[in-house]
Design an enzyme around this catalytic site. Structure first.
Site, PDB file in Angstrom:
ATOM      1  N   HIS A  55       0.849  -1.186   0.000  1.00 53.12           N
ATOM      2  CA  HIS A  55       0.000   0.000   0.000  1.00 53.12           C
ATOM      3  C   HIS A  55       0.891   1.245   0.000  1.00 53.12           C
ATOM      4  O   HIS A  55       2.013   1.220   0.537  1.00 53.12           O
ATOM      5  CB  HIS A  55      -0.889   0.021   1.233  1.00 53.12           C
ATOM      6  CG  HIS A  55      -1.969  -1.013   1.214  1.00 53.12           C
ATOM      7  ND1 HIS A  55      -3.081  -0.931   2.006  1.00 53.12           N
ATOM      8  CD2 HIS A  55      -2.112  -2.156   0.492  1.00 53.12           C
ATOM      9  CE1 HIS A  55      -3.860  -1.967   1.786  1.00 53.12           C
ATOM     10  NE2 HIS A  55      -3.295  -2.738   0.871  1.00 53.12           N
ATOM     11  N   GLU A  57       0.874   3.933   1.725  1.00 51.54           N
ATOM     12  CA  GLU A  57       1.299   4.385   3.048  1.00 51.54           C
ATOM     13  C   GLU A  57       2.497   3.584   3.552  1.00 51.54           C
ATOM     14  O   GLU A  57       3.459   4.162   4.063  1.00 51.54           O
ATOM     15  CB  GLU A  57       0.159   4.237   4.066  1.00 51.54           C
ATOM     16  CG  GLU A  57      -1.087   5.010   3.728  1.00 51.54           C
ATOM     17  CD  GLU A  57      -2.140   4.182   3.013  1.00 51.54           C
ATOM     18  OE1 GLU A  57      -3.329   4.358   3.318  1.00 51.54           O
ATOM     19  OE2 GLU A  57      -1.773   3.361   2.137  1.00 51.54           O
ATOM     20  N   CYS A  85      -6.342   1.984   5.631  1.00 46.71           N
ATOM     21  CA  CYS A  85      -6.955   0.749   6.110  1.00 46.71           C
ATOM     22  C   CYS A  85      -6.387   0.434   7.495  1.00 46.71           C
ATOM     23  O   CYS A  85      -5.476   1.113   7.986  1.00 46.71           O
ATOM     24  CB  CYS A  85      -6.680  -0.395   5.135  1.00 46.71           C
ATOM     25  SG  CYS A  85      -4.951  -0.938   5.101  1.00 46.71           S
ATOM     26  N   CYS A  88      -2.550  -0.186   7.501  1.00 45.15           N
ATOM     27  CA  CYS A  88      -1.758   1.040   7.354  1.00 45.15           C
ATOM     28  C   CYS A  88      -1.879   1.934   8.588  1.00 45.15           C
ATOM     29  O   CYS A  88      -0.903   2.560   9.002  1.00 45.15           O
ATOM     30  CB  CYS A  88      -2.172   1.776   6.090  1.00 45.15           C
ATOM     31  SG  CYS A  88      -1.718   0.879   4.592  1.00 45.15           S
TER      32      CYS A  88
END
Length: 151
Positions: A55, A57, A85, A88
């Site tokens: 991801h 992040e 999410c 993260c």
């Protein structure tokens, strides 16, 4: 130093690059708070890397930690185009980021204002300051257009 427009614009550019590569359009920018220096820019790379943890992040946090040689990023702020999410959000907590700025809210998969609400849990190690809804319309439009093309 806070410059929402330019930092979120940089994160949105990463999200657009993700969409162009067939990834869910999420982008992130890690910023050194005092100077405004961008430490890392990242986009989702789940499909490209075949990695469910790739991801934006997490990639930005990893790059920032590598650059600074530190596992704690207490003087850094993260700008991301979508509410992080749960995975993260937990990484943001472990990294001890100072502030989290995000664009679109994510009622289905978010872990900050929705879902698990990681930073509200008594077991959370660190809660950053949170500012949501920055460039929300633009970030949400990118996501809608991406998923509309795939349906």
């Amino acid at each position: 130093m806070t410059d929402y427009p330019s930092f979120m614009t940089a994160a949105l550019a990463e999200a657009e690059a993700a969409a162009a590569a067939g990834e869910v359009p999420v982008g992130a920018v890690l910023v050194e708070a005092a100077s405004g220096r961008i430490l890392a820019r990242a986009r989702n790379r789940v499909e490209e890397w075949g990695d469910p943890t790739a991801h934006a992040e997490l990639i930005a946090i990893r790059e920032g930690a590598r650059l600074l040689g530190a596992k704690r990023l207490t003087a850094a702020d993260l700008y991301v185009t979508l509410e992080p999410c749960t995975m993260c959000a937990q990484a943001i907590s472990f990294a001890r980021l100072r502030r989290l700025y995000f664009g679109a809210y994510d009622p289905k998969g978010g872990g900050v204002e929705h879902g698990a609400r990681i930073f509200d849990q008594p077991t959370c190690h660190h809660r950053p300051e949170i500012v949501g809804g920055i460039e929300e319309r633009r970030a949400a439009a990118l996501l809608r257009a991406f998923f509309k093309e795939r349906r």
